[in-house]
Enzyme design. Structure first.
Site, short mmCIF file in Angstrom:
data_model
loop_
_atom_site.label_atom_id
_atom_site.label_comp_id
_atom_site.label_asym_id
_atom_site.label_seq_id
_atom_site.Cartn_x
_atom_site.Cartn_y
_atom_site.Cartn_z
N ASP A 191 0.82 -1.21 0.00
CA ASP A 191 0.00 0.00 0.00
C ASP A 191 0.86 1.27 0.00
O ASP A 191 1.97 1.28 0.51
CB ASP A 191 -0.94 0.02 1.22
CG ASP A 191 -0.18 -0.15 2.54
OD1 ASP A 191 0.79 -0.93 2.56
OD2 ASP A 191 -0.55 0.50 3.53
N GLU A 192 0.28 2.29 -0.59
CA GLU A 192 0.71 3.68 -0.40
C GLU A 192 2.18 3.96 -0.75
O GLU A 192 2.89 4.59 0.02
CB GLU A 192 0.41 4.12 1.04
CG GLU A 192 -1.07 4.10 1.34
CD GLU A 192 -1.42 4.73 2.68
OE1 GLU A 192 -2.16 5.73 2.65
OE2 GLU A 192 -0.97 4.23 3.73
#
Ligand code: ACM
Length: 715
Positions: free
Chosen positions: A303-304
């Site tokens: 993620d991210e």
């Protein structure tokens, strides 16, 4: 079938003292209640056939110990309990586990017929709830239950990086999970704030920046075995390539250079995808970590990753050119391909956050959708087994009912509506930009065939604002509502009925060891030594502001402060529950009073009076204590709202409308409390909306609004 139920109800009405309707959560697929009940004077005489040992023997021993703790068992001789497993199950602790069971309570005793060991554990969990709670010997109602889950992946995710969670605390959560049939503990072990699992190969990972707070490999093996005995799989997560500040603090040579113009990138840096050292580190780390966790799935995070973490590093730019990678997403896909190949060689199947599905992936890779609900369709239509966590983020501090309303197959449940996007545009360009990727679009609903790819759901509890002593109360009782959402049929969705049952089950979990109340009382005692009761009375009528409004670190970062203040997690907002059974009871009573039924009126009046009268005592103890002084406005507001409730209840019961001037005065009190609650009702909007003092909202307002509306409507 129905006739038996009517017969039972008729018998109940005649006898006047038969067993109450059993309170079960999750609600079973089918339940027939018969007249009568089985007295439980002592622990069961258990007989187990066809089930693996010592697994089920130990489970029965746990049930016996729990029964003794739940009830006063005066004699040694209890009823018969026969447990039979129809078959061995090579798929125990996998998605294919045989989870179905039938449970019958008759005059002859209790009989559990399970398809496999997982079903036997679930049958015992149901039996534990049938035993109930309270002084005096139990009488287990005569029932026939036929039960199996809607989804095989029923999880919670515990973040151990932001705050470390001790082994004892994690075990308590696993105990409670077994009791409500949750079966996956997604264990988030590494992030920017700490790497929490011993690596013998890379010892600096835990020597640096963990303050000695990490799980040894022996503790991990113990936890995995503990969970396995309770039917709970532990799915570990080592989050790469971003969320790796802790790894990079230990091994800075693995870091990509972040964009100095984007200070937020430094707070969430990433491994350098252009360096072979990164891949040999990863190979070594994954080899060591996968050996500790028997589960087929290994969560790789994903993620991210931001442009600021990668796109200004000249070595990365050169690497991309050399490998024909045009975008950051293509680079992420190339990174994950190498990580995935390692996991495959190690015999694991990858699961990752939904960003990994931005590029084509092998179909067996499982995708955990977290950002909003539309990507459920993308993941499923790309053929991936899908775990849904969007809508279930317990760290957003929403109520049980709000999470309970989200169906894992609903593609519109979580995200920003067109109306909200329009509103964002009137408020802030920054807000609009951040919200845009989460804007809901019309998507064709899943077909029944597509829906089969949804494995289930997970409630993550990110621990920025959750310390070890807070975990029980931040996870529960809401994880119980999720347990029902993931187990029971989608048609089981009445929030009031869920709250009624969850309150009972939560009490049972507390009697059996959950520490939500105990730890809240300790937090209150810390705030006001010797006077915790006054603090607790306030806490039962308030909630922390939701959606990160109470997270001042995030607030500060979004407003450009790069060295955010330390969070202090001892304030009334930290100790306050998102959901208080006292509030559910008031809501249920208010709904009935609004219909002209007043059986609970005396109890409601007593509770509302206690809240109304608490304010002077609270004001007295708050003097000179800044944390409590910050809660003074909330305390006064609770008293005011409670008085509105008392007046409305009086008017309703007397069948006289509230006088117009009082109605106007009370409306203003409710509107102020509602405006304060609305200020943190939606994610992101919190950052551009003034928040109430003390980060507290008055949680009894909706129930009092119901009383008020009924009292001001002509009858
Ligand atoms: C996440 O919440 N960053 C998966």
């Amino acid at each position: 079938m129905k006739l038996r139920l009517f017969a039972a109800l008729f018998a109940l009405a005649c006898a006047g003292s038969a067993a109450a309707e059993p309170v079960l959560l999750p609600k079973p697929r089918s339940m027939i209640v018969d007249a009568g009940s089985l007295p439980m004077t002592g622990v069961f005489k258990a007989r187990i056939t066809g089930c693996p040992q010592p697994l089920i023997g130990k489970a029965v021993a746990r049930l016996q110990a729990d029964a003794a703790r739940l009830r006063t068992l005066r004699s040694k001789a209890g009823p018969a309990l026969a447990i039979r497993c129809a078959a061995k199950d090579a798929g125990y602790l996998t998605l294919a586990a045989k989870e179905a069971y039938r449970l019958a309570v008759t005059a002859e005793g209790v009989k559990i017929e399970a398809d496999g060991p997982a079903g036997a554990l679930h049958g015992l969990a149901t039996l534990r709830q049938l035993i109930g709670t309270g002084a005096g010997a139990a009488a287990i109602p005569f029932v026939h239950i036929d039960d199996s889950p809607r989804f095989p992946w029923r999880g919670v995710m515990i973040d151990t990086s932001r705050h470390f969670m001790s082994v004892a605390t994690v075990k308590r959560q696993i105990d409670a999970m077994e009791r409500v049939k949750l079966d996956v503990l997604h264990f988030h072990l590494s992030d920017n704030e700490g790497f929490r699992i011993e690596s013998k190969r890379y010892p600096k990972l835990t020597q640096i920046a963990t303050h000695g707070q990490f799980y040894t490999q022996d503790q991990i093996k113990d936890l995995v075995a503990y969970a396995a005995e309770r039917g709970v799989r532990i799915v570990p997560e080592i989050d790469v390539p971003a969320h790796t500040a802790a790894i990079l603090k230990a091994y800075p040579e693995l870091a990509a250079a972040t964009d100095p113009a984007q200070p937020l990138a430094a707070a969430n840096p990433a491994l350098n995808p252009a360096s072979e050292a990164t891949y040999s580190f990863l190979e070594g780390l994954l080899g060591e970590m996968t050996a500790l966790f028997p589960d087929r799935y290994f969560h790789i995070g994903g993620d991210e990753v931001s442009d600021g973490a990668w796109m200004k590093d000249p070595a990365i730019t050169a690497y991309m050119a050399a490998h024909g990678l045009k975008t950051r997403v293509e680079l992420e896909a190339a990174f994950h391909k190498r990580a995935r190949d390692m996991l495959t060689r190690l015999g694991k199947t990858e699961i990752g956050w939904d960003e990994i599905a931005a590029a084509p992936l092998p179909k067996d890779v499982a995708v955990e959708v977290w950002r909003f609900s539309n990507p459920i369709a993308d993941a499923v239509r790309a053929g991936h087994p899908t775990v849904v966590s969007s809508g279930y983020y317990l760290d957003h501090l929403e109520t049980a009912a709000e999470h309970y309303a989200v169906d894992p197959a609903d593609l519109q449940a979580d995200g920003f509506t067109p109306d909200e996007m329009a509103r964002a545009q009137t408020m802030s360009p920054l807000l609009t930009n951040i919200a845009r990727p989460l804007a809901l679009k019309p998507v064709a609903p899943l077909t029944p065939e597509e829906e089969k790819l949804i494995l289930g759901g997970e409630g993550p509890i990110w621990a920025e604002l959750v310390t070890d002593e807070m975990l029980d109360q931040r996870l529960w009782p809401r994880a119980g509502a999720l347990a029902e959402r993931f187990w029971s049929d989608r048609s089981v969705r009445d929030p009031a009925d869920m709250q009624r049952r969850l309150a009972v089950v939560q009490t049972q979990l507390e009697v059996l060891g959950l520490q939500d109340l105990v730890n809240r009382a300790r937090m209150a005692e810390r705030l006001a030594p010797g006077q915790a009761k006054t603090v607790l009375t306030l806490l039962s009528a308030v909630s922390p502001t939701r959606h990160f409004a109470h997270n001042h670190t995030t607030f500060a970062m979004l407003h450009g402060v790069t060295h955010p203040p330390e969070q202090i997690l001892t304030t009334p907002a930290d100790a306050a529950p998102t959901d208080a059974p006292e509030v559910w009871r008031l809501e249920a009573g208010a709904a009935r009073a609004a219909r002209g039924e007043f059986a609970e009126a005396a109890a409601m009046r007593a509770q509302l009076s206690a809240w109304a009268e608490n304010d002077p005592a609270f004001a007295a103890i708050a003097q000179g204590k800044p944390d409590l002084e910050a809660a003074l406005p909330a305390s006064a507001e609770v008293a005011a709202v409670a008085r509105v409730g008392l007046a409305a209840l009086d008017a309703l019961q007397a069948r006289t409308p509230l006088p117009a001037d009082q109605a106007a005065h009370d409306a203003a009190i409710l509107e102020k409390a509602e405006k304060e609650a609305a200020a943190s009702a939606r994610p992101l909007f919190v950052f551009v909306t003034p928040q109430p003092p003390g980060d507290l909202i008055v949680s009894i307002t909706p129930a009092v609004r119901r009383l008020y509306d009924a009292a001001t409507t002509a009858r």
